[in-house]
Design an enzyme around this catalytic site. Structure first.
Site, PDB file in Angstrom:
ATOM      1  N   THR A  13       0.851  -1.185   0.000  1.00 17.06           N
ATOM      2  CA  THR A  13       0.000   0.000   0.000  1.00 17.06           C
ATOM      3  C   THR A  13       0.889   1.238   0.000  1.00 17.06           C
ATOM      4  O   THR A  13       2.003   1.220   0.504  1.00 17.06           O
ATOM      5  CB  THR A  13      -0.952   0.030   1.209  1.00 17.06           C
ATOM      6  N   GLY A  14       0.382   2.299  -0.604  1.00 11.69           N
ATOM      7  CA  GLY A  14       1.235   3.467  -0.789  1.00 11.69           C
ATOM      8  C   GLY A  14       2.411   3.127  -1.691  1.00 11.69           C
ATOM      9  O   GLY A  14       3.501   3.680  -1.542  1.00 11.69           O
ATOM     10  N   GLY A  15       2.168   2.228  -2.644  1.00 10.46           N
ATOM     11  CA  GLY A  15       3.252   1.710  -3.463  1.00 10.46           C
ATOM     12  C   GLY A  15       3.521   2.475  -4.735  1.00 10.46           C
ATOM     13  O   GLY A  15       4.357   2.062  -5.530  1.00 10.46           O
ATOM     14  N   GLY A  18       7.816   7.025  -3.716  1.00 15.78           N
ATOM     15  CA  GLY A  18       8.631   7.052  -2.506  1.00 15.78           C
ATOM     16  C   GLY A  18       9.145   5.699  -2.069  1.00 15.78           C
ATOM     17  O   GLY A  18       9.516   4.857  -2.889  1.00 15.78           O
ATOM     18  N   ILE A  19       9.164   5.488  -0.757  1.00 22.45           N
ATOM     19  CA  ILE A  19       9.728   4.247  -0.238  1.00 22.45           C
ATOM     20  C   ILE A  19       8.850   3.047  -0.574  1.00 22.45           C
ATOM     21  O   ILE A  19       9.350   1.928  -0.696  1.00 22.45           O
ATOM     22  CB  ILE A  19       9.979   4.343   1.286  1.00 22.45           C
ATOM     23  N   GLY A  20       7.548   3.271  -0.735  1.00 21.44           N
ATOM     24  CA  GLY A  20       6.680   2.170  -1.150  1.00 21.44           C
ATOM     25  C   GLY A  20       7.028   1.681  -2.541  1.00 21.44           C
ATOM     26  O   GLY A  20       7.088   0.474  -2.797  1.00 21.44           O
ATOM     27  N   SER A 138       7.522   5.300  11.691  1.00 25.18           N
ATOM     28  CA  SER A 138       8.350   6.470  11.384  1.00 25.18           C
ATOM     29  C   SER A 138       9.243   6.762  12.578  1.00 25.18           C
ATOM     30  O   SER A 138       8.885   6.472  13.731  1.00 25.18           O
ATOM     31  CB  SER A 138       7.474   7.691  11.101  1.00 25.18           C
ATOM     32  N   TYR A 151       0.586  13.137  13.961  1.00 26.09           N
ATOM     33  CA  TYR A 151       1.243  12.194  13.049  1.00 26.09           C
ATOM     34  C   TYR A 151       2.130  11.231  13.829  1.00 26.09           C
ATOM     35  O   TYR A 151       2.072  10.011  13.630  1.00 26.09           O
ATOM     36  CB  TYR A 151       2.067  12.967  12.023  1.00 26.09           C
TER      37      TYR A 151
END
Length: 250
Positions: A13-15, A18-20, A138, A151
């Site tokens: 997810t969030g792929g 960025g890092i995903g 994080s 956050y």
């Protein structure tokens, strides 16, 4: 490379960026069929073009349970099962105490906490026994950062989820580990800065603050994802793997 990943199936997810995206690319290189889940079709299209035939796009929002149902249905129909789940999608908003809005809290909790919970829960019926779940936290879970209290709280909660879930999932031998990134050079980080001077100033400050003396490359985080997804980490469960150049330790 960890050759035992060849032929496995993953959701990231969030792929789309960025890092995903870096993690998805590394898994695909290892022979994993990767389902990329992100909110924007354009981002997904670019990611699929970059990764190649081992990637499949699925558009949706982790805070929307119907979207998650559709994602898991697509995995079941196209692959039959799931081996690896990287719950990586997240949003970052900055609001100092005294100026925190209800709308911002709802967004942060909806994606960063609710989204992680239901991403994993919805995937359980298709996740094979002995599979690997990786939750992205994080460094903010450990460090006080001005304006990022909500956050950071959502990211600290990820650690608590993993501790309980390894007990819940003990009968199925599903490992759950937390991946805790520090600062990495991504488009998201650089696009948030107004100009090149601001970018250089931010990188200089981070390089001074990080014991290794530099900001990370997303490929370095992707290496850890591949490790946690593979049998090379078969006895690592419930761990918090900090990939931050030592920043959280000082």
């Amino acid at each position: 490379m960890y050759h035992d990943l060849n032929g496995k199936v993953a959701i990231v997810t969030g792929g789309g960026a960025g890092i995903g995206l870096a993690a998805a690319k590394r898994l695909a290189i290892e022979g994993v069929q990767v389902f990329l889940f992100a909110r924007h079709q354009t981002t997904l299209d670019h990611a699929i073009a970059e990764i190649g035939p081992n990637a499949i796009a699925a558009r949706g929002d982790v805070s929307n349970l119907t979207d998650l149902d559709q994602l898991c249905r697509a995995v079941r129909e196209k692959a039959g099962h799931l081996d690896i789940l990287l719950a990586n999608a997240g949003v970052l908003e900055t609001q100092p105490l005294g100026h925190i809005s209800e709308e911002s809290v709802d967004r942060l909790l909806g994606v960063n906490l609710k989204g992680v919970i239901f991403t994993v829960q919805k995937a359980l019926p298709i996740l094979r026994d002995g599979g690997s779940v990786i939750l992205t936290s994080s460094v903010g879970a450990f460090k006080g950062v001005p304006g990022k209290s909500v956050y950071n709280a959502t990211k600290a909660a990820i650690r608590a989820l993993a501790r309980s879930w390894i007990v819940d999932l003990k009968p199925r031998r599903i490992r759950v580990n937390v991946l805790t990134p520090g600062s990495f050079i991504t488009q998201g980080m650089t696009s948030a800065l107004p100009d090149e001077d601001a970018r250089e100033a931010k990188l200089d400050w981070l390089s001074e603050a990080i014991p290794l003396g530099r900001v990370g490359d997303p490929a370095e985080l992707a290496n850890v994802v591949a490790f946690l997804a593979s049998d090379a980490s078969s006895y690592i469960n419930g761990a918090d793997i900090q990939v931050d150049g030592g920043f959280a330790q000082i």
